[in-house]
Design an enzyme around this catalytic site. Sequence first.
Site: not given
Length: 1250
Positions: A37, A255, A801, A1182
């Site tokens: 990005c 918008f 998990r 994580e």
Amino acid sequence: MHGLAVTTTEAIGDTKTRLHPVQERLAQSHGTQCGFCSPGMVMSMYTLLRNKPCPSLADVENAFDGNLCRCTGYRPILDAFHSFTKEFLCPMGDECCQVKKTQESFTSEKLPTEEGSECVTYDPSQEPIFPSELQLNDQLDKTRLVFSSNRVKWFRPTAFNDLMILKYLYPDAQLVIGNTGVGCGWQSTYQHYPEVIAVTNIPELLAVEPTVAGVWIGASTTLTILQEILQELVNTEPEHKTRVYVAIIDMLKWFAGNQVRNVVSIGGSIMTASPTSDLNPLFVSARCKVTVANKDGDQRTIVMDEQFFYDHRKNMVKPDEVLINVLIPFTRKNEYFEGYKQAHRRKNDTAIVNAGMRVLLDDDGDVIKELCLCYGGMACRTVVATNTAAHLVAKNWDDDLVQEACDLLEKELSLPPGVPGGMETYRNTLCVSFFFKFYLTVQMKRNAGSNLTEMKVPSSYQSATCVFERETSFGCQMFEKIQDEQQRIDPVGRALPHLAATQNTTGEAVFVDDTRPLAGELSMALVVSTKSHAKLITVDASRALQMPGVVDFIDHKDVPGNNNFGLAAQDQQVFAVDKVMYQGQIIGAIVAETRTEAQRAAQAVVVEYEELTPIFTIQEAIDSDSFLTSDPLTLRNGDVTEGFNASDVVIEGETYMGGQEHFYPETQTSIAVPSGEDNEMTLLVATQFLHYIQQSVAATLGVPRNKIVCKAKRLGGGFGGKVGNSALVALSLAVAANKLQRPVRCSLERTEDTRITGSRQPFLGRYKVGLSRAGIIQALELDIYSNGGYAMDLSNITTLRAVVHADNGYKIPNVLVRGHICKTNLPANNVMRGAGTPQGVFLCEQWMERAAEALGISPDKLREMNLYKEGDLTPYNQPLTDCNLNRCWDDVMKQSDYEHRQNDINVFNSENRWKKRGIAVMPLKYGMGHKLHSGDQAGALVHVYTDGSVLLAHGGVEMGQGLHTKMIQIASRVLKIPMSKIHTSETSTDKVPNASHTAASMTSDLNGMAVLIACDVIMKRLQPFVAKNPAGSWEEWVTTAYTDRVSLSATGFYKTPKEDHDWQTNSGDTYNYFSYGAAVSEVEIDTLSGDHVVLRTDIVMDIGQSLNPAIDIGQIEGAFIQGYGLFTLEEVRRSPTGFLYTAGPGTYKIPSMNDIPVRLNVSLLKGSSNPHAVYSSKGLGEPPLCLAASVFFAIRHAIAAARADVGLNDFFLLDSPATAEKIRMACADQFTRQFPEPKKGSYTPWVIGL
């Protein structure tokens, strides 16, 4: 592009010459991770600076509403670009760490850039000059253009008469300005538009004419220009005349995004006639007028009233007419106007319901003379509540009006169950809630414009009229400073930028689909099932094979080896053979000369089905006994029966948690290149698991694995979605390349990717919990049901998990947890960041909240008294050593000033009826390690060349997490050479074989140790030469060793020393070690709309000794924001037939910059170490995601405050995600009572809960 100058990120700077300050600051501020990005971020900021060289902080924050990032969490991006603003100062003010140092060895400073580096000062005068030939000559703009092919004719007229002739000749032609509607339609549904007319250069359609009645705006005027025109009028005209203009300006903030507003037009918004248009309800309510003309030159004016939009996508403009301009009128004295919108995400999202409301009161300001209530999202068109208005005209504008109006709106606009779009109860409630907001707003303005001392609106109601306006985002990142005695050449522990940061920001970073086309390369498009469960009767590709450019059709008959594959079981098919199990399953593939030709032909393949009964939901699977395993995954410790008998309080309940799309920026992409001899093939694959792709391709082609080489340079995000999912494209591609013996490429469209691949599993938990009267947990019995889809993938690991994290951070002496994996007709759901842990943690925290309410104590007190302590045993009998959970808890409570803020929130809630705040704290214990014992191993390969440069290879894949950077830091420390001498090119199976998947937050641990071991081998070999010449240089030692015929290449291999857990005896270590953390989040909700804003989040994470604080804090923030999406915004929505509604960014909403916490503080726990990983570090990609549940529970507490105002103090169920719909409907009040939920089974829902 005729007559335009196009500037890309490659043009403004590069690594070979000079970086543009925007590129440099983004890189140095750690604002890029995977990099996919980054060019878009760079160009959005560059565009802002070219238009406004010294922008404000607000300008910067509003410039990125069209940009998305899945990795960073946005904070470092904003930090980088805030440095260009006129207000740029440290947001901490007097508390800035540069002013006030709190601890000698612990710094709260902003993350530093690389030592010795300074960003270039931005000088607008040094920007490239816009081409003079375009500045001084408008001839190109006046040139009529025509482009045509055998499929499409594209016209750009420059005269109005020419336009009308074209419209006459091609009555079905699409008139476009920004092409967002037509272009997106082709991308998502492959619609064909034979004639397109661009009306961008017609003077009459661009004219702006102010009049005494208002302002006429040309139909081709872009929304950005419209906003500027109206703002100028607001600045110059009396306030009472511009109330419509203010409403339009405010609506335009929500918008789409800047990029869209820059190209779409006011006329396009009207003519598209979308039933959820943000602007059309305002235009209709304001009674705007439009001028249209036909080919004969006849013009007429149409009032945009209740009849203007008469059907779905239909309006009063005739097919042979063209919209010329729009009159937006001034408002009159005593005329009030407001616009409202509620969407899934605040910015750049399609409305669920929107409205334009106008009332004209008499001269005394008491009696209604005119009233217009216009809504979008309440019908198949923009609709006006004419009956309601007719009944209310001539009535007093007072409190008695509200209930009457709501009753009338209910009768006139109420949606029945099962309507398209779903959420009918919520939409009905929004309809009346918006009116109540409008009523209060008008009363506030009437009061402000009069001399009355008595307020017409109670003070506790006034905040209902305020729209959320975010403050400027800011935050603090705290981490330990490098000790003075550490050598400067040693980079470990330093906050260094990602080594590919500048390549990311300049656009030089190469992803799979950036690879230049090879000689003879073909493109592949997939043919997928449109049915969820069906037998395949026929698959007819004959028509497709006759289409231009098509080379072949590939299906299961072309597979030379095994057509079955899978991670945990061989239960998936490369190509479906006789049955399809989900919508999106691959049936075959078209291979053609170009991508467009392949996609077009794939749509022409005809498939005949015999449909079978599908199963979609967890409950349907339970009722049908449909599971992927015969027995549940069970964790048992202690005796739950005795535990419940010893409990004073026993609670039972269930809770649901929805799934989540990975939404990696780079879709599934692969290139397969056959060598032409000996069955060799090389694949470039966007995957986290090269070893799996290699073994699966080899099995599919029927060749040994040594004939297959799989490579990955970098991924544009992964998050678990490129572990098993990548095989779906790679295997199909390999079959095609093998058959045709030509290179073949495939890169999925976003909607295609989402429909074909699996996602995070939805979960259902049914619990029974026993506690003492004091609040000590005695027993837990929990049944966990995960929706695994049609095949296993890694749902066994995900569910396991969840089972072992069902305790989160709490000591529970008696536990019985069973994990059931439901088999349904969905794609094989798979691992996603956290892999079941977020679900297990969430289920635990849900029953903790329920228990706290049952005991009558605060949730934070209940949590704190049950926290694990050093030496405690988990339910799987693993002792907790170096347990820093209580330290994290204490630190975050102190740093967040939790108790003081809780008191402030109580005061705020007592003073505000329709806005409520909530705060929540939660702990985290996160087990680190692959659940597959074989996954805890890694290899590395180090080559030292005679010039002293080092080439480092390891088994991990770079996907933005800074893995290569960390590995080079480790190598640099061991080899005692600068990082600049070390390079990592790519990850490849011919360099490091049998590598584990890059996942589970273990890749740095495993590969880092392998790198350390390999480098240590090199250093031991060089030691004799160092001893002989201690004053020599690295290059001299290397050259001498080479001359003495010493190997300068070494491998390293590492495996974790733990023994695998024995589930029969419940013994052995389940995890290598644990990471700990805690978070506090505060939110504010709008109880009338369900909207919310995260005011502040404080996070404390125990990550041992950080290898790179900049990268690690980036991972914490990115994971947290992804978790925030999981628990609040992101909702996977399917139809009762299994069709995925949320298949792309238009319908599936990940967090944007406008959604992150206004204040985000991250602290790395000081003084922590970890003997189980490289240099005492800990994995962390994580764990922080789970802490985002603190936002969910803060929302829950805010809802509870709203419910308490109406006497509802009992427990209420709030499932995840806490969407605007769920928030609003949980805030029970007189408006929600108007619309009770319809009885389940009495209708066919538009959306099913999975």
